[in-house]
Design an enzyme around this catalytic site. Structure first.
Site, short mmCIF file in Angstrom:
data_model
loop_
_atom_site.label_atom_id
_atom_site.label_comp_id
_atom_site.label_asym_id
_atom_site.label_seq_id
_atom_site.Cartn_x
_atom_site.Cartn_y
_atom_site.Cartn_z
N LYS A 50 0.81 -1.26 0.03
CA LYS A 50 0.04 0.05 0.09
C LYS A 50 0.69 1.21 -0.13
O LYS A 50 0.51 2.17 -0.84
CB LYS A 50 -0.95 -0.21 1.17
CG LYS A 50 -2.09 -1.15 1.11
CD LYS A 50 -2.87 -1.34 2.45
CE LYS A 50 -3.89 -2.39 2.03
NZ LYS A 50 -4.58 -2.83 3.31
N GLN A 94 -4.78 -1.95 9.49
CA GLN A 94 -4.60 -3.10 8.95
C GLN A 94 -5.42 -4.29 9.82
O GLN A 94 -5.09 -4.15 10.97
CB GLN A 94 -3.26 -3.31 8.41
CG GLN A 94 -2.97 -4.76 7.79
CD GLN A 94 -3.60 -4.60 6.27
OE1 GLN A 94 -3.47 -3.50 5.48
NE2 GLN A 94 -4.08 -5.81 5.89
N ASP A 117 -11.29 2.83 3.57
CA ASP A 117 -11.54 1.32 3.35
C ASP A 117 -13.15 1.19 3.26
O ASP A 117 -13.50 -0.25 2.88
CB ASP A 117 -11.14 0.61 4.66
CG ASP A 117 -10.05 -0.53 4.21
OD1 ASP A 117 -9.77 -0.93 3.04
OD2 ASP A 117 -9.26 -0.92 5.05
#
Ligand code: NAD
Length: 279
Positions: A50, A94, A117
């Site tokens: 990422k 994460q 997200d």
């Protein structure tokens, strides 16, 4: 035809690099914070990828690593700080998190306007009610892959296998928004093969190696394979038996090189969208 996720991701990233330049010229540098708690090797790789992808297109990326024994309250405090930080348009934590931390609580602490997200219940609710919000990255990537074939989704029979909050459910809602007739299948579905045989668009997000064989697939269907499964010999395969299904489908995504490259690309797209909202 094989849908080349890598090539589509490359094209989208080049377009995004251009948009980043335009935003920078207006004095806005899009920024993303990625928080990693613990040392899970797979998570470390995802976070590194990422970060690399952000740098490639010119997005400012801040990776924050915290120890495995981080307390929930300390992570929540960090999220509060990141929410207030004007250099950041997106915050991603994460997953999975260590067991002492409630992930739902953490996700709900992120400002919905920075939840790139798309996991916050506010953004999930916006998708459900057809409002503009952040949609999670893998489902967005799947829709882009389907659209890249040029087929008209409207009125098509779409079958999504899997009902997780991060893939199955949002994909089904995106396809519904595109006016497909959508069926969601899951582990308790009784006649999976018969339902799949109806699908003009078949999305497999199961996590079972090569479960979907050619006899599940209608001739000419578009098949999107989301699964990532490691076989005992180390080989990476999807949920679809690629070699035989590709003879029957009109379009199919490979694993690797299909959905995977589009997921991070859509994270970048969401970060840019957030930066544009800031402008
Ligand atoms: P999950 O385990 O949360 O959900 C799996 C779903 O499959 C469940 O809803 C379950 O009901 C259903 N299922 C299980 N066995 C079934 C069966 N025999 N028949 C029908 N349905 C069945 O998984 P997830 O997070 O949604 O991920 C699914 C797969 O996609 C995994 O392999 C994961 O690694 C992969 N994935 C890939 C990406 C990517 O970027 N390429 C992103 C997310 C997930």
């Amino acid at each position: 035809m094989i849908i080349d996720g890598k090539a589509l991701a490359k094209q989208k990233r080049a377009e995004m690099a251009q948009i980043v330049q335009e935003l920078k010229a207006m004095g806005v540098t899009p920024g993303l914070a990625v928080v990693l708690v613990g040392e899970d090797p797979a998570s470390e790789i995802y976070v590194r990828n990422k970060h690399k992808a952000c740098e490639e297109v010119g997005i400012y990326s801040r990776v924050i690593k915290l120890p495995e024994d981080t307390k929930e309250e300390d992570l929540l405090k960090l999220i509060d700080e990141l929410n207030q930080d004007s250099a950041l348009d997106g915050i991603l934590v994460q997953l999975p998190l260590p067991k002492q931390i409630d992930s739902d609580k953490v996700i709900e602490r992120i400002l919905p306007s920075k939840d790139v997200d798309g996991f916050h219940p506010v953004n999930a609710g916006k998708l459900l009610t057809g409002q503009t919000g952040f949609v999670s990255c893998t489902p967005l990537g799947i829709l882009e892959l389907i659209k890249s074939t040029g087929i008209d989704i409207s009125g098509k029979e779409a079958v999504v296998i899997g009902r997780s909050n991060i893939v199955g459910k949002p994909v089904a809602h995106l396809l519904l928004q595109e006016n497909a007739t959508v069926t969601i299948c899951h582990s308790k579905t009784k006649n999976l093969k018969e339902v799949c045989q109806r699908a003009d668009i078949l999305v497999a997000a199961i996590g079972k190696p090569q479960l979907i064989t050619a006899d599940y697939v209608k001739g000419g269907a578009v098949v999107i394979d989301v699964g990532i499964n490691r076989l005992p010999d180390g080989k990476l395969v999807g949920d679809v038996a690629f070699e035989t299904v590709k003879e029957k489908a009109s379009y199919i995504t490979p694993v690797p090189g299909g959905v995977g490259p589009m997921t991070i690309t859509m994270l970048l797209a969401n970060t840019l969208l957030s930066a544009k909202n800031r402008v």
